[in-house]
Design an enzyme around this catalytic site. Structure first.
Site, PDB file in Angstrom:
ATOM      1  N   ARG A 232       0.586  -1.225   0.114  1.00 16.52           N
ATOM      2  CA  ARG A 232       0.077   0.066  -0.014  1.00 16.52           C
ATOM      3  C   ARG A 232       0.874   1.190   0.058  1.00 16.52           C
ATOM      4  NH1 ARG A 232      -2.892  -3.170   3.925  1.00 16.52           N
ATOM      5  NH2 ARG A 232      -4.726  -3.740   3.012  1.00 16.52           N
ATOM      6  N   ASP A 279      30.206   2.092  -5.143  1.00 17.41           N
ATOM      7  CA  ASP A 279      29.992   2.735  -3.798  1.00 17.41           C
ATOM      8  C   ASP A 279      31.090   2.491  -2.817  1.00 17.41           C
ATOM      9  OD1 ASP A 279      28.820   4.395  -2.089  1.00 17.41           O
ATOM     10  OD2 ASP A 279      27.510   2.844  -1.368  1.00 17.41           O
TER      11      ASP A 279
END
Length: 398
Positions: A232, A279
């Site tokens: 949701r 990274d």
């Protein structure tokens, strides 16, 4: 042109953007690729030319392009010391990264400006290809290995100050669009011709979309330092994956992301929109121990970097030769697709693909030579061997 300015590599498997050429012939002239073709036994070298080097049994891929890396070899780009930055760049160069965007970390604005000024000189000297500012304009809720009390809202005036300090070498700024000034700063970066990247963010789905509409075109290490996907509350991950204007960075070290998640991201975004990055922090190519990361301390154990205080993942110790090998062996990418996500895609994003990112005539002779196990054997940058040439310095028979 003297023979010293011309090198011919013969017999190798050449990984071109259009496919793989077995028994290829690659000619380098004055630091650039003159041709990359299937070998023709009838080819007659110019009179007086040195015989070609025999690369039979090896694979040649384009030099890697790392658009997000903080250091290596025990040195950091955030040190503000040119000699340290050189060590970091040379460490990754020996692992096949021929084009490097140096990434900073969160610090006091004036200090990061000073670091940018130092790095800009190395860009002007051709050592680096640009500067990436990661922080301080990021969410305190998703700051990871960035010092919380130094974080700032992305005031456009401060963003401009950092960009100006890089003297035209700023390539990318990572920020959280939900912070005050975030959307305005993304618009400013677009106007300035600097890539706006969404990362270290707590943004909801709608706010991430707003950032993309404002001009953000990169997801800084997707999945890491941002909320996960909920059924949701899809959050920024779904917004960044679904928009065709966004290139998603993925750290392929097996620590930041499970290989299955990388597979999912590749399927969701498509290979044209994926860039594998390191990274990497200063321990890359150096070893375990204690290291500074900006103002913070990092402990590296078994190749995994974590903050001493709190234990957050603090970058990686990855090099792109390892990332290439993992992409092929664990994620099942073809040699052409692996070269795309480690070289061509980031080069295109950075606007450098006219010079680097693929093996094509006219581009810089930035090459990585691999053996059959995809282990790095040699590296060439702009026609100059950096490591490994002695392995095959034997003239080919044709």
């Amino acid at each position: 042109m003297s023979n010293a300015d011309r090198t011919v590599l013969a017999g190798a498997r050449l990984v071109l953007p259009t496919g793989v050429v077995d028994n290829g012939r690659l000619t380098v002239e004055n630091g650039r690729i003159a041709e990359a073709v299937a070998a023709d036994a009838s080819t007659t070298p110019p009179v007086g030319a040195a015989p070609p080097l025999d690369l039979s049994g090896y694979t040649v891929v384009p030099g890697f392009v790392d658009m997000h890396v903080h250091g290596g070899g025990g040195a950091s780009y955030a040190s503000g010391v040119a000699e340290e930055a050189l060590v970091a760049a040379r460490t990754h160069l020996r692992h096949g990264t021929t084009t490097t965007i140096a990434s900073t970390v969160t610090g006091e604005i004036d200090e990061v400006c000073r670091q940018a000024s130092v790095l800009s000189e190395l860009v002007e000297d051709g050592v680096l290809a640009g500067v990436h500012f990661e922080g301080p304009f990021i969410s305190i809720n998703r700051c990871g290995a960035h010092q919380p009390d130094l974080l700032r809202d992305p005031d456009p005036a401060l963003v401009r100050k950092l960009v100006d300090a890089a003297r035209g070498t700023a390539r990318m700024v990572t920020l959280a669009p939900e912070l005050d000034g975030g959307i305005e700063s993304i618009r400013l970066l677009k106007e300035l011709g600097v890539i706006a990247a969404i990362g270290h963010t707590d943004a909801r789905y709608d706010k991430a979309l707003e950032g993309i509409e404002a001009g953000a075109t990169v997801a800084t290490h997707l999945f890491n330092a941002m909320p996960g996907i909920a059924h949701r509350a899809p959050g920024p991950i779904v917004a960044l994956l679904e928009d065709e204007r966004v290139t998603v960075e993925l750290v392929g070290d097996g620590v930041h992301l499970h290989p299955a998640v990388i597979d999912l991201a590749i399927k969701g975004a498509g290979l044209d929109r994926v860039a594998l990055i390191t990274d990497a922090m200063s321990a890359a190519g150096f070893g375990d121990g204690l290291y500074p990361l900006g103002p913070l301390q990092v402990r590296v154990e078994d190749g995994v970097a974590r903050l001493v205080e709190g234990g957050s993942i603090a970058g990686s110790t990855l090099t792109l030769d390892v990332a290439f090998r993992r992409a092929v062996t664990l994620n099942g990418l073809s040699l052409v697709r692996a070269a795309q996500v480690l070289s061509l895609n980031p080069a295109k994003l950075l606007g450098l693909d006219d010079k680097v990112g693929s093996i094509e005539a006219g581009k810089d002779a930035d090459l990585v030579v691999l053996d059959d196990a995809h282990q790095l054997v040699a590296v060439m940058r702009k026609g100059e061997w950096i490591v490994g040439a002695e392995v095959f310095q034997v003239p080919a028979s044709v």
